[in-house]
Design a protein around this motif. Structure first.
Motif, short mmCIF file in Angstrom:
data_model
loop_
_atom_site.label_atom_id
_atom_site.label_comp_id
_atom_site.label_asym_id
_atom_site.label_seq_id
_atom_site.Cartn_x
_atom_site.Cartn_y
_atom_site.Cartn_z
N THR A 1 0.65 -1.29 0.04
CA THR A 1 0.14 0.19 -0.10
C THR A 1 0.72 1.17 -0.08
O THR A 1 0.22 2.31 -0.16
CB THR A 1 -0.98 0.00 1.08
N THR A 2 2.14 1.29 0.31
CA THR A 2 3.00 2.54 0.43
C THR A 2 4.07 2.31 -0.23
O THR A 2 4.97 3.25 -0.41
CB THR A 2 3.26 2.66 1.96
N GLY A 3 4.44 1.01 -0.55
CA GLY A 3 5.72 1.17 -1.58
C GLY A 3 7.14 0.87 -0.52
O GLY A 3 8.24 0.83 -1.21
N ALA B 1 3.59 -7.09 -4.24
CA ALA B 1 4.20 -5.68 -3.85
C ALA B 1 5.30 -5.40 -4.76
O ALA B 1 5.32 -4.20 -5.38
CB ALA B 1 4.15 -5.56 -2.43
N GLU C 1 2.02 2.74 -6.67
CA GLU C 1 1.37 2.52 -5.46
C GLU C 1 -0.24 2.25 -5.93
O GLU C 1 -0.57 3.22 -7.14
CB GLU C 1 1.55 3.65 -4.45
N ALA D 1 -5.77 1.75 -1.39
CA ALA D 1 -4.83 1.68 -0.51
C ALA D 1 -5.37 1.61 0.91
O ALA D 1 -5.19 0.84 1.90
CB ALA D 1 -3.53 2.63 -0.58
#
Length: 353
Positions: free
Chosen positions: A158-160, A228, A234, A240
Motif C-alpha cells: 500500500t505504501t511501497g 507488492a 502504488e 490503499a
C-alpha cells in the motif's frame, strides 16, 4: 473395548485382570514383568519390555545416486516422522550436490546436525529433547513471524515501503512448523513424548492444527509481498486505505484466534473472531467488485486481496479450533450458563422494579 472389575487383595492393593488374548499375543505368562506408565491425560498403559524396545528411533537409508532433492525429502520426512537418527548410505560416495542437500536440511530444521560423515555414509541426528520444548511457545513464535510478515507485506503493497525479504522469515516459519509437526507425530506414537511435552493429546492436536494454519498465513504474506514487488506503482489512495483497513482486521482475526487457543482469551473472543471474519469476508467481496468495476486498477491487486481472504479464513479456522477446545473442556457450557444466569438475574431485577 472390554471392562474389568477392580478388586483388592491383602493389604488393600488394587488389582485388575488382563485380557487373555492380549497376554497371549504379547507372550505374558504368570511371573512375567510388564511396565506400567501413567500419563498426563489419565491413561494407564501396560507394555511389555520387548514391545517398548521395538520403537524405531533410528533408520538406515540407501541413497545411491538419488537426486539431491530426493535426499532432502527423505531427511525431512524422517524428521517429521519423529526419528532421532538417520544413516544415509551411498556405496559409491557422495556428490557435492548431495552433500549440499544434507547441509540445507541441517540448516533449515531445528536441532538437526551431522554427527558422523565418511565417504560413503552420513549420520544425521536430531538433538532436540522434548522436555526442553514448549509447543505453545513455539506457536506464539510462529504467530509473531507470520503476522510480522503479513504487516510488512501489506505496508509494501500500500505504501511501497521495503522491509526484510519475505523468504528468510518464511523459512523461519517453516522451521517452527516443522518442529511442531515433528512432536505431534511423535506424540501419536509415543505416550512418553506427551508426558515430556506436558500436554494432553487433544491439547497437542489443537496446537498442531493452529500451527498448520499459521504456516499458511506466512505463505500468503509472502505471496502479498511478491505482488507488492511486481506492482508498477502504488495503488490509488482510496484503494490503499481500504486494503489497509481490511488488513488490520484480518491481522486481528488471526491474533485473537491464537489467543483463544493458547489460553490468553476466553471463548467469547472466539465467537467475536468468527463474527469479525464474516464481516471481513463481505468487505473483501465488496472491494474485489470495486476493483473489477474500476477498470484501471492493477489486476495483481486481486491476488493480494485473495490472499487477505485466505488469511482471514485461516484465522477463522484457528478460532474454530478454540471453540472445539472450549466444548471439549466444558468452557463453552460454563460461558453459556453464566450468560443465562446473568439474563435471569436481570429479568428478575426488572420484574421487581
Amino acid at each position: 473395548m472390554e471392562t474389568r472389575k477392580i478388586q483388592t487383595v491383602g493389604g488393600g492393593t488394587y488389582t485388575v485382570s488382563l485380557p487373555k488374548e492380549w497376554a497371549e499375543s504379547e507372550g505374558c505368562t504368570a511371573g512375567a514383568t510388564v511396565n506400567l506408565h501413567t500419563h498426563i491425560d489419565g491413561l494407564l498403559v501396560i507394555q511389555t519390555p520387548e514391545s517398548q524396545s521395538t520403537a524405531r528411533n533410528r533408520v538406515t537409508l540407501s541413497v545411491g545416486n538419488d537426486d539431491p532433492a530426493e535426499i532432502e525429502q527423505l531427511l525431512r520426512a524422517a524428521y517429521a516422522a519423529g526419528l532421532e537418527s538417520v544413516v544415509l548410505e551411498a556405496p559409491d560416495g557422495y556428490t557435492d550436490e548431495q552433500h549440499r542437500a544434507v547441509e540445507r536440511v541441517t540448516r533449515n530444521l531445528t536441532g538437526v546436525t551431522v554427527v558422523e560423515a565418511t565417504e560413503s555414509q552420513v549420520t544425521v541426528r536430531t538433538m532436540l529433547d522434548a522436555g526442553e520444548v514448549s509447543v505453545s511457545q513455539s506457536v506464539r513464535q510462529l504467530q509473531f513471524v507470520a503476522l510480522s510478515m503479513h504487516r510488512d507485506a501489506m505496508a509494501a503493497l500500500t505504501t511501497g515501503t521495503t522491509g526484510d525479504r519475505w523468504a528468510d522469515r518464511d523459512e523461519q516459519a517453516d522451521r517452527l512448523y516443522a518442529m511442531i509437526d515433528r512432536y505431534f507425530e511423535r506424540g501419536l506414537a509415543r505416550l512418553d513424548e506427551i508426558d515430556a511435552l506436558g500436554l494432553t493429546r487433544p491439547e497437542l492436536f489443537t496446537l498442531w492444527g493452529t500451527a498448520n494454519e499459521l504456516e499458511r498465513v506466512a505463505d500468503h504474506a509472502e505471496r502479498i509481498g511478491t505482488v507488492a514487488d511486481r506492482l508498477d506503482g502504488e495503488p490509488d489512495a482510496s484503494i490503499a486505505a481500504a486494503l489497509d483497513d481490511i488488513a488490520r482486521d484480518v491481522h486481528a482475526v488471526v491474533e485473537d484466534a491464537v489467543r483463544v487457543v493458547i489460553g490468553d482469551a476466553c471463548v467469547a473472543t472466539a465467537r467475536q473472531t468468527l463474527a469479525d471474519r464474516r464481516d471481513v469476508r463481505e468487505r473483501i467481496t465488496g472491494l474485489d467488485r470495486r476493483l473489477f468495476e474500476s477498470g484501471d486498477a492493477d489486476y495483481r491487486l486481486t491476488r493480494a486481496l485473495d490472499s487477505l481472504a485466505r488469511t482471514a479464513e485461516h484465522g477463522g479456522n484457528i478460532a474454530e479450533l478454540g471453540l472445539r477446545m472450549a466444548v471439549r473442556d466444558g468452557a463453552l457450557a460454563e460461558s453459556t450458563a453464566g450468560t443465562d444466569d446473568a439474563n435471569a438475574s436481570g429479568s428478575a431485577a426488572e420484574s421487581e422494579s
